[in-house]
Design an enzyme around this catalytic site. Structure first.
Site, short mmCIF file in Angstrom:
data_model
loop_
_atom_site.label_atom_id
_atom_site.label_comp_id
_atom_site.label_asym_id
_atom_site.label_seq_id
_atom_site.Cartn_x
_atom_site.Cartn_y
_atom_site.Cartn_z
N TYR A 69 39.33 -38.77 8.98
CA TYR A 69 39.79 -39.55 7.82
C TYR A 69 40.58 -40.79 8.25
O TYR A 69 40.10 -41.58 9.04
CB TYR A 69 40.55 -38.65 6.84
CG TYR A 69 39.62 -37.97 5.84
CD1 TYR A 69 38.91 -38.71 4.91
CD2 TYR A 69 39.45 -36.59 5.85
CE1 TYR A 69 38.04 -38.10 4.00
CE2 TYR A 69 38.59 -35.97 4.94
CZ TYR A 69 37.90 -36.75 4.02
OH TYR A 69 37.04 -36.14 3.12
N SER A 70 41.82 -40.95 7.78
CA SER A 70 42.48 -42.26 7.92
C SER A 70 42.98 -42.57 9.32
O SER A 70 43.41 -43.71 9.56
CB SER A 70 43.62 -42.39 6.91
OG SER A 70 43.10 -42.54 5.62
N THR A 71 42.93 -41.63 10.24
CA THR A 71 43.20 -42.00 11.62
C THR A 71 42.19 -43.06 12.07
O THR A 71 42.46 -43.86 12.96
CB THR A 71 43.19 -40.75 12.52
OG1 THR A 71 44.28 -39.89 12.10
CG2 THR A 71 43.40 -41.09 13.98
#
Length: 379
Positions: A69-71
């Protein structure tokens, strides 16, 4: 508490890191996970263990990868920082300099820095969209170019959970003529030998761990009364089971669709910890890396509801997150993945897992490992 034995290695000094990693499994918090730590560009811990699926039929192997995801946003930010370091992108310039259509609806003065720091007022799409629209680059970006901001750009932070990748990615595409995933692969992941993908080839599907969604009723935006949060989390709805599909994995979703593991995240972001040098190559200048430390905006995030300090594409020390050293940047992904880059200690910490917690900002599993690592660093 049953004894768990992880795979991989830690240097003796960092034995507490393995103990903390294993403890997450022994207390039932993990299904499958990996943690990697580098200091001065050297890997000092590389751990993995557990299962790649809920049923416990596929072990989490050394080369298992997972949607983080947002990593992924840290990879997108690094790609933009690289182009800025080469003089191809000016963060202070209007986005419309590179993407003329973006000037519509009062956005002529929105800068690339606003996109990088979640302050452009474009935290979601105003037009109703469906999941498949996330796989349609032209539609996702042209809708954002046409719409008015939700708030005056540059006046407040508000997490651009899905939109940031399309916004920064389209600037990258306009400047280079190539998609963000292509530039990232050819200029960063490839030279570093890093197994991280923004747009995963079908040939690698067999290595991907299945994400287990957070408990029912506890996901993104659940129970919110904020129209902004509801828009971000439900237009379109974010369903972790989508990450098991070829459509999601193959699409370039540069804010949330990256697939990799702790080792590959650390391999890439060790560039930022070590003045742009990694794997024997100087890819960015030191000044180009330190650009990420420049505070762009701070305050209460309109989406996350937390005090934040945003630099150029990364969260900065301060706000709601404590770090041992001031020149530290970080980002977390929905469910619990995390990367922390300490430019003072020249250290990188990366964590990836498949059992999701109801968080977009990292959770205690990663933090307990970080605490053990920081304690060992200080010893």
């Amino acid at each position: 508490m049953s004894k768990f034995e992880s795979h991989g290695f830690v240097q003796d000094k960092f034995a507490p890191v393995r103990a903390a990693f294993d403890s997450n499994f022994e207390t039932g918090q993990e299904n499958g996970a990996a943690f990697c730590m580098t200091v001065e560009g050297e890997t000092v811990a590389d751990l993995w263990g557990g299962w790649a699926d809920e049923a416990g039929t596929r072990p989490w192997a050394q080369d298992t990868i997972v949607n983080v995801y947002s990593t992924t946003k840290t990879m997108t930010a690094l790609t933009a920082l690289l182009l800025a370091d080469r003089g191809e992108i000016d963060f202070t310039a209007p986005v419309a300099k590179y993407w003329p259509e973006f000037a519509a609806n009062g956005k002529a003065d929105v800068t690339v820095a606003h996109l990088m720091s979640h302050s452009a007022g474009l935290s979601g799409w105003k037009e109703p969209i469906v999941r498949e629209d996330l796989y349609d680059w032209e539609k996702a970006t042209s809708l954002l170019a046409a719409q008015a901001p939700y708030w005056a750009p540059g006046t407040a932070p508000g997490y651009h959970a899905m939109t940031q990748g399309y916004l920064v990615g389209e600037v990258v595409r306009r400047v280079t003529g190539q998609s963000l995933g292509t530039v990232f692969r050819s200029e960063i992941a490839g030279p570093l030998g890093a197994d991280f993908h923004i747009g995963l080839p079908a040939s690698e599907d067999h290595r991907v761990a299945d994400l287990t969604p957070p408990p029912a009723g506890s996901g993104l935006g659940q129970g919110t009364t904020s129209p902004l949060v509801a828009n971000m989390s439900s237009n379109p709805p974010i369903n972790p089971l989508d990450t098991r599909t070829r459509d999601w994995r193959g699409a370039e979703i540069p804010a949330a669709g990256g697939t990799g593991n702790a080792r590959s995240v650390a391999a890439v972001q060790s560039l930022m910890a070590n003045g742009g040098f990694a794997n024997g190559k100087q890819i960015l200048s030191e000044a180009g890396c330190r650009k990420a430390l420049e505070l762009q905006i701070e305050g209460n995030d309109l989406i996350l509801g937390l005090p934040v300090r945003y630099g150029m594409g990364f969260g900065l020390a301060g706000g709601a997150v404590p770090f041992p050293n001031p020149n530290t940047i970080y980002w977390g992904g929905y469910g619990g993945s995390l990367v922390v880059i300490d430019m003072d200690a020249r250290a990188t910490y990366a964590y990836a897992m498949n059992k999701m917690a109801a968080t977009t900002t990292g959770d205690m599993r990663a933090f307990m490992i970080l605490m053990a690592a920081w304690g060992a660093m200080a010893a």
